[in-house]
Design an enzyme around this catalytic site. Structure first.
Site, short mmCIF file in Angstrom:
data_model
loop_
_atom_site.label_atom_id
_atom_site.label_comp_id
_atom_site.label_asym_id
_atom_site.label_seq_id
_atom_site.Cartn_x
_atom_site.Cartn_y
_atom_site.Cartn_z
N CYS A 111 42.82 34.62 32.94
CA CYS A 111 44.15 34.19 32.52
C CYS A 111 44.71 35.15 31.47
O CYS A 111 45.09 36.26 31.81
CB CYS A 111 44.13 32.74 32.05
SG CYS A 111 45.80 32.00 31.99
N HIS A 147 41.47 29.78 36.24
CA HIS A 147 40.43 29.47 35.25
C HIS A 147 39.17 28.94 35.93
O HIS A 147 39.00 27.71 36.06
CB HIS A 147 40.93 28.42 34.27
CG HIS A 147 41.90 28.91 33.26
ND1 HIS A 147 41.52 29.53 32.08
CD2 HIS A 147 43.25 28.87 33.24
CE1 HIS A 147 42.59 29.84 31.38
NE2 HIS A 147 43.66 29.46 32.06
N GLU A 167 36.34 28.80 34.62
CA GLU A 167 35.44 28.29 33.57
C GLU A 167 35.76 26.87 33.12
O GLU A 167 34.95 26.22 32.45
CB GLU A 167 35.49 29.23 32.35
CG GLU A 167 36.63 29.01 31.37
CD GLU A 167 38.00 29.47 31.85
OE1 GLU A 167 38.93 29.46 31.02
OE2 GLU A 167 38.15 29.82 33.03
#
Length: 231
Positions: free
Chosen positions: A97, A172, A174
């Site tokens: 990002c 994202h 994560e």
């Protein structure tokens, strides 16, 4: 033991499933927190970035702010220089990002407000490593560097590119439900509401996909280490 520098721009953006996979792959992680928690509302801090050549890879995470924001300009410039130095030295960089946007800007691309902001789970089309459903939270988007290869996109924006040993992502991999709750509690709820989203429903939707997302995030790190980082 290989060494990973993980650049966390704020205390609400941990490495999650991505940094966990680096650890499983044997990496020793050094974390650099750019904006301390007590400066979250005043991010114009002074930062000394380390020499990336002392590491075997870099993981550059997301952030609340925009790459082009005046309030972060003082540390974005040296971070861009660190990313360029890593590239010159052949040190692989995995950018997520804000981190992917930094990668794009560092190498001749650009970052601008998105015409189609994305929050929540959205489909990405592309190479097997990035194809599928991923969590998104962005109001800006990148134009990849001219010599990069786009490996993932959707109708809203380019979502993933490869440039030499660098991987830039807009989504994202994560983030899990607990991380999302932290973002919502730190002002993100208003952004979600502006896009017509119910925050509680969003959290439960993400929680239901957490196990699958962790597995796919691990596979994406493997692809980065085994294919992109060894080019």
């Amino acid at each position: 033991m290989p060494r990973l520098l993980m650049v966390a721009h704020d205390h609400l953006s941990p490495g999650g499933a991505v940094s966990a996979r680096f650890e499983e792959r044997g990496y020793e992680i050094t974390e650099l927190l750019v904006v301390p928690e007590d400066r979250f509302d005043d991010p114009a801090v002074e930062v000394t970035f380390p020499d990336p050549r002392e590491y075997d890879a870099l993981l550059v995470l997301g952030a609340k702010w925009s790459v082009y924001g005046d309030e972060v300009a003082g540390w974005v410039k040296p971070e861009l220089e660190m990313i360029r130095t890593a590239d010159d030295a052949g040190v692989p960089v995995f950018g997520i990002c804000f981190g992917g946007q930094l990668l794009a800007q560092a190498h001749g691309g650009s970052v601008e407000p998105s015409r189609a902001p994305e929050i929540g789970l959205h489909a990405v089309q592309g190479e097997p490593a990035v194809d599928g459903l991923w969590f998104e939270w962005h109001f800006d988007g990148f134009t990849p560097p001219p010599d990069a290869t786009v490996i993932g996109r959707n109708a809203a924006a380019p979502q993933a590119f490869v440039l030499r040993r660098n991987l830039g992502l807009q989504f994202h991999p994560e983030v899990d439900a607990d991380g999302l709750k932290g973002w919502l509690g730190a002002g993100g709820r208003e952004g979600a509401q502006a896009l017509g989203l119910d925050s509680d429903v969003l959290v439960e939707h993400v929680r239901a996909t957490d196990p699958a997302t962790r597995a796919r995030a691990a596979a994406l790190v493997d692809h980065f280490l085994d294919v992109i980082a060894v080019r």
